[in-house]
Design a protein around this motif. Structure first.
Motif, PDB file in Angstrom:
ATOM      1  N   GLU A   1      59.351 -36.232  42.553  1.00 38.03           N
ATOM      2  CA  GLU A   1      60.402 -35.155  41.763  1.00 38.03           C
ATOM      3  C   GLU A   1      59.527 -34.132  41.082  1.00 38.03           C
ATOM      4  O   GLU A   1      59.992 -32.989  41.082  1.00 38.03           O
ATOM      5  N   LYS A   2      58.566 -34.392  40.268  1.00 38.05           N
ATOM      6  CA  LYS A   2      57.973 -33.675  39.123  1.00 38.05           C
ATOM      7  C   LYS A   2      56.686 -33.184  39.737  1.00 38.05           C
ATOM      8  O   LYS A   2      55.974 -32.617  38.952  1.00 38.05           O
ATOM      9  N   ASP A   3      56.145 -33.575  40.764  1.00 39.62           N
ATOM     10  CA  ASP A   3      54.923 -33.244  41.404  1.00 39.62           C
ATOM     11  C   ASP A   3      55.303 -33.041  42.931  1.00 39.62           C
ATOM     12  O   ASP A   3      54.902 -33.829  43.947  1.00 39.62           O
ATOM     13  N   MET A   4      55.359 -31.503  43.250  1.00 39.22           N
ATOM     14  CA  MET A   4      55.627 -31.398  44.493  1.00 39.22           C
ATOM     15  C   MET A   4      54.642 -29.941  45.136  1.00 39.22           C
ATOM     16  O   MET A   4      54.746 -28.966  44.617  1.00 39.22           O
ATOM     17  N   LEU A   5      54.059 -30.221  46.170  1.00 38.78           N
ATOM     18  CA  LEU A   5      53.189 -29.438  46.691  1.00 38.78           C
ATOM     19  C   LEU A   5      53.698 -29.220  48.191  1.00 38.78           C
ATOM     20  O   LEU A   5      54.061 -30.209  48.803  1.00 38.78           O
ATOM     21  N   ILE A   6      53.652 -28.006  48.626  1.00 37.69           N
ATOM     22  CA  ILE A   6      53.991 -27.598  49.986  1.00 37.69           C
ATOM     23  C   ILE A   6      52.963 -26.776  50.774  1.00 37.69           C
ATOM     24  O   ILE A   6      52.247 -26.017  49.819  1.00 37.69           O
ATOM     25  N   ILE A   7      52.731 -26.801  51.748  1.00 38.41           N
ATOM     26  CA  ILE A   7      51.572 -25.943  52.572  1.00 38.41           C
ATOM     27  C   ILE A   7      52.483 -24.741  53.246  1.00 38.41           C
ATOM     28  O   ILE A   7      53.466 -25.268  53.895  1.00 38.41           O
ATOM     29  N   VAL A   8      52.063 -23.655  53.310  1.00 36.02           N
ATOM     30  CA  VAL A   8      52.743 -22.542  54.109  1.00 36.02           C
ATOM     31  C   VAL A   8      51.514 -21.616  54.583  1.00 36.02           C
ATOM     32  O   VAL A   8      50.798 -21.220  53.531  1.00 36.02           O
TER      33      VAL A   8
ATOM     34  N   GLY B   1      58.553 -10.749  52.302  1.00 34.46           N
ATOM     35  CA  GLY B   1      59.050 -10.472  50.961  1.00 34.46           C
ATOM     36  C   GLY B   1      59.097 -11.781  49.948  1.00 34.46           C
ATOM     37  O   GLY B   1      58.807 -11.605  48.824  1.00 34.46           O
ATOM     38  N   VAL B   2      59.477 -12.714  50.599  1.00 33.42           N
ATOM     39  CA  VAL B   2      59.690 -14.085  49.627  1.00 33.42           C
ATOM     40  C   VAL B   2      58.426 -14.519  49.296  1.00 33.42           C
ATOM     41  O   VAL B   2      58.205 -14.761  47.956  1.00 33.42           O
ATOM     42  N   LEU B   3      57.314 -14.488  50.144  1.00 39.56           N
ATOM     43  CA  LEU B   3      55.920 -14.871  49.774  1.00 39.56           C
ATOM     44  C   LEU B   3      55.506 -13.837  48.794  1.00 39.56           C
ATOM     45  O   LEU B   3      54.915 -14.421  47.620  1.00 39.56           O
ATOM     46  N   LYS B   4      55.692 -12.622  49.030  1.00 44.49           N
ATOM     47  CA  LYS B   4      55.243 -11.643  48.057  1.00 44.49           C
ATOM     48  C   LYS B   4      55.703 -11.862  46.518  1.00 44.49           C
ATOM     49  O   LYS B   4      54.932 -11.556  45.526  1.00 44.49           O
ATOM     50  N   LYS B   5      57.042 -12.193  46.518  1.00 48.99           N
ATOM     51  CA  LYS B   5      57.556 -12.358  45.244  1.00 48.99           C
ATOM     52  C   LYS B   5      57.348 -13.612  44.489  1.00 48.99           C
ATOM     53  O   LYS B   5      57.175 -13.578  43.358  1.00 48.99           O
ATOM     54  N   TYR B   6      57.497 -14.478  45.196  1.00 45.55           N
ATOM     55  CA  TYR B   6      56.964 -15.933  44.543  1.00 45.55           C
ATOM     56  C   TYR B   6      55.680 -16.522  44.865  1.00 45.55           C
ATOM     57  O   TYR B   6      55.244 -17.273  43.957  1.00 45.55           O
ATOM     58  N   GLY B   7      55.090 -16.121  45.904  1.00 44.86           N
ATOM     59  CA  GLY B   7      53.861 -16.633  46.268  1.00 44.86           C
ATOM     60  C   GLY B   7      52.544 -16.673  45.176  1.00 44.86           C
ATOM     61  O   GLY B   7      51.956 -17.661  44.901  1.00 44.86           O
ATOM     62  N   PRO B   8      52.398 -15.415  44.391  1.00 40.48           N
ATOM     63  CA  PRO B   8      51.397 -15.449  43.580  1.00 40.48           C
ATOM     64  C   PRO B   8      51.547 -16.532  42.186  1.00 40.48           C
ATOM     65  O   PRO B   8      50.522 -16.960  41.836  1.00 40.48           O
ATOM     66  N   LYS B   9      52.871 -16.734  41.757  1.00 38.39           N
ATOM     67  CA  LYS B   9      53.307 -17.597  40.642  1.00 38.39           C
ATOM     68  C   LYS B   9      53.210 -18.812  41.038  1.00 38.39           C
ATOM     69  O   LYS B   9      52.591 -19.916  40.398  1.00 38.39           O
ATOM     70  N   LEU B  10      53.253 -19.309  42.382  1.00 38.03           N
ATOM     71  CA  LEU B  10      53.327 -20.657  42.782  1.00 38.03           C
ATOM     72  C   LEU B  10      52.011 -21.056  43.601  1.00 38.03           C
ATOM     73  O   LEU B  10      51.982 -22.329  43.771  1.00 38.03           O
ATOM     74  N   ARG B  11      51.307 -20.286  44.057  1.00 39.97           N
ATOM     75  CA  ARG B  11      50.236 -20.711  44.753  1.00 39.97           C
ATOM     76  C   ARG B  11      49.226 -21.387  43.957  1.00 39.97           C
ATOM     77  O   ARG B  11      48.939 -20.702  42.972  1.00 39.97           O
ATOM     78  N   VAL B  12      48.611 -22.520  44.318  1.00 41.01           N
ATOM     79  CA  VAL B  12      47.648 -23.093  43.663  1.00 41.01           C
ATOM     80  C   VAL B  12      46.169 -23.367  44.138  1.00 41.01           C
ATOM     81  O   VAL B  12      45.074 -23.779  43.691  1.00 41.01           O
TER      82      VAL B  12
ATOM     83  N   VAL C   1      55.867 -26.321  44.038  1.00 41.12           N
ATOM     84  CA  VAL C   1      57.083 -25.945  43.762  1.00 41.12           C
ATOM     85  C   VAL C   1      57.756 -26.888  42.850  1.00 41.12           C
ATOM     86  O   VAL C   1      59.258 -27.096  42.680  1.00 41.12           O
ATOM     87  N   SER C   2      56.995 -27.691  41.845  1.00 43.29           N
ATOM     88  CA  SER C   2      57.769 -28.598  41.116  1.00 43.29           C
ATOM     89  C   SER C   2      58.699 -27.903  40.142  1.00 43.29           C
ATOM     90  O   SER C   2      59.525 -28.328  39.822  1.00 43.29           O
ATOM     91  N   GLU C   3      58.316 -26.796  39.407  1.00 40.68           N
ATOM     92  CA  GLU C   3      59.182 -26.016  38.667  1.00 40.68           C
ATOM     93  C   GLU C   3      59.980 -25.484  39.351  1.00 40.68           C
ATOM     94  O   GLU C   3      61.247 -24.889  38.756  1.00 40.68           O
ATOM     95  N   PHE C   4      59.928 -24.908  40.705  1.00 37.34           N
ATOM     96  CA  PHE C   4      60.733 -24.143  41.506  1.00 37.34           C
ATOM     97  C   PHE C   4      61.785 -24.789  42.084  1.00 37.34           C
ATOM     98  O   PHE C   4      62.978 -23.957  42.151  1.00 37.34           O
TER      99      PHE C   4
END
Length: 85
Positions: free
Chosen positions: A18-25, A65-76, A32-35
């Motif tokens: 729930e509070k610890d979620m990673l995904i690969i794209v 466009g979705v990756l450009k918008k959210y990617g920099p903030k969510l990429r770890v 994406v824990s907070e998103f």
């Protein structure tokens, strides 16, 4: 987590709670824990792919466009190859 961190697919697989979620794209790892609650498609969709490579599902419903918008903030970090035994 630092931007240059490298994860193996099995390390990403452990982050499926729930509070610890990673995904690969596309070989990038996103936290994406907070998103999850902001996701327009609902939290259930992200929970279903948490800890997995979600590239196929991501590109089915999103454009670049979705990756450009959210990617920099969510990429770890990125995905490193696991040693072949």
């Amino acid at each position: 987590m630092s931007e240059s961190k490298q994860f193996t697919p099995s390390e990403v697989a452990q982050h499926n709670k729930e509070k610890d979620m990673l995904i690969i794209v596309d070989n990038s790892v996103y936290d994406v824990s907070e998103f999850v609650n902001e996701h327009p498609g609902g939290a259930k969709i992200l929970k279903r792919v948490a800890g997995k490579d979600a590239s196929k599902q991501f590109w089915k419903y999103h454009n670049e466009g979705v990756l450009k918008k959210y990617g920099p903030k969510l990429r770890v970090g990125g995905v490193k190859e696991q040693a072949k035994l």
